[in-house]
Each structure stands twice: as C-alpha cells, then as structure tokens.
Design a protein around this motif. Sequence first.
Motif, PDB file in Angstrom:
ATOM      1  N   GLU A 104      14.615  -4.941   4.184  1.00 55.40           N
ATOM      2  CA  GLU A 104      14.869  -3.911   3.189  1.00 55.40           C
ATOM      3  C   GLU A 104      14.937  -2.567   3.888  1.00 55.40           C
ATOM      4  O   GLU A 104      14.134  -2.282   4.764  1.00 55.40           O
ATOM      5  CB  GLU A 104      13.740  -3.878   2.153  1.00 55.40           C
ATOM      6  N   HIS A 106      14.518   1.333   3.364  1.00 59.62           N
ATOM      7  CA  HIS A 106      13.991   2.364   2.473  1.00 59.62           C
ATOM      8  C   HIS A 106      14.403   3.723   3.014  1.00 59.62           C
ATOM      9  O   HIS A 106      13.943   4.136   4.074  1.00 59.62           O
ATOM     10  CB  HIS A 106      12.470   2.273   2.384  1.00 59.62           C
ATOM     11  N   LYS A 132      20.334  -4.582   1.148  1.00 58.25           N
ATOM     12  CA  LYS A 132      19.055  -4.278   0.484  1.00 58.25           C
ATOM     13  C   LYS A 132      18.653  -2.849   0.820  1.00 58.25           C
ATOM     14  O   LYS A 132      17.894  -2.596   1.744  1.00 58.25           O
ATOM     15  CB  LYS A 132      17.977  -5.248   0.942  1.00 58.25           C
ATOM     16  N   GLY A 134      17.251   0.947  -0.662  1.00 58.14           N
ATOM     17  CA  GLY A 134      16.583   1.634  -1.751  1.00 58.14           C
ATOM     18  C   GLY A 134      16.318   3.077  -1.371  1.00 58.14           C
ATOM     19  O   GLY A 134      15.955   3.360  -0.242  1.00 58.14           O
ATOM     20  N   ILE A 136      13.926   6.081  -1.802  1.00 57.59           N
ATOM     21  CA  ILE A 136      12.515   6.240  -2.154  1.00 57.59           C
ATOM     22  C   ILE A 136      12.210   7.731  -2.283  1.00 57.59           C
ATOM     23  O   ILE A 136      12.764   8.562  -1.579  1.00 57.59           O
ATOM     24  CB  ILE A 136      11.614   5.628  -1.053  1.00 57.59           C
TER      25      ILE A 136
END
Length: 143
Positions: A104, A106, A132, A134, A136
Amino acid sequence: MAMNVGSSSGSGDPEVMMDINTTPLIDVMLVLLVMLIITIPIQLHSVNLNLPVGTPPPSDVKPEVVKIDVDAKSVVHWQGTALTSGAELEQKMKMVSELAVQPEVHLRPDKHARYEVVASILAATKRAGLSKIGVIGSEQFIE
C-alpha cells in the motif's frame, strides 16, 4: 314560434366542427395503461445471497506500507528519507511495483506543499502500475 334551421350565413353548408373527439384517445390511453400495469413484473425487495458459513481464518500477513511524505517545502520523502530527484522516486516505485504482492502506498502531502509535486507523485504511481494508493492526512485541509 321560431325555429333555427341551418346556418346563419345563409348558405346550405353545415358548420365545421372545430372540437377534436378525445374519446378514442382516452380509450387508447386506458388500454395502454392497463397493459403496462399487467406486464410490469412484480419486484422483490429481497436479494438471495449464498454467504459462506463460519468465520474466516485470521490473516497473519500484514500488508507492507510505503510512506511517501511531501513537506512544506515540497521535498519528497520515501519512508522518511529525502529524495533528490523525480527519477529516484520513479526508480523506487518501479522496484516496489515488481514485488509479488504490491504494498500500500500512503501519500501524506503537507498543506503548504505545491500541488504540482503531489500530482507528479500520483502520476508516477500510475506509470509504475501501483494500484493501492491512499492520500493520508486530509483533515489538515479542513478550515
């Protein structure tokens, strides 16, 4: 006693009726409405699903997380280490994307970082094939 025979214009032609006969139109509309009501299938409000029974086994494998930070001066940090160029970032992303299980990513941009830098990081993850991703720390953008 007077009786009105014929039109008042004096000619023998009958007057033209200017109103449209709506009775056949209403009949056709009602027939179509009944056909529509009959042909609509009855809808069910429940969905039948075959769900697995029991509890799934606990996953012992924790997903690997790659942290990319962008500070207020728009310097990119990979896992806490500052990167000097965009090529170095792309090289690291390419190396990570070739792993058997993709980690992942971030991305944590600072509020005062340049948008251009953050957008280039997102574009680099797309080019590397990482899926993946994201963002944050978006609570810092709320005023």
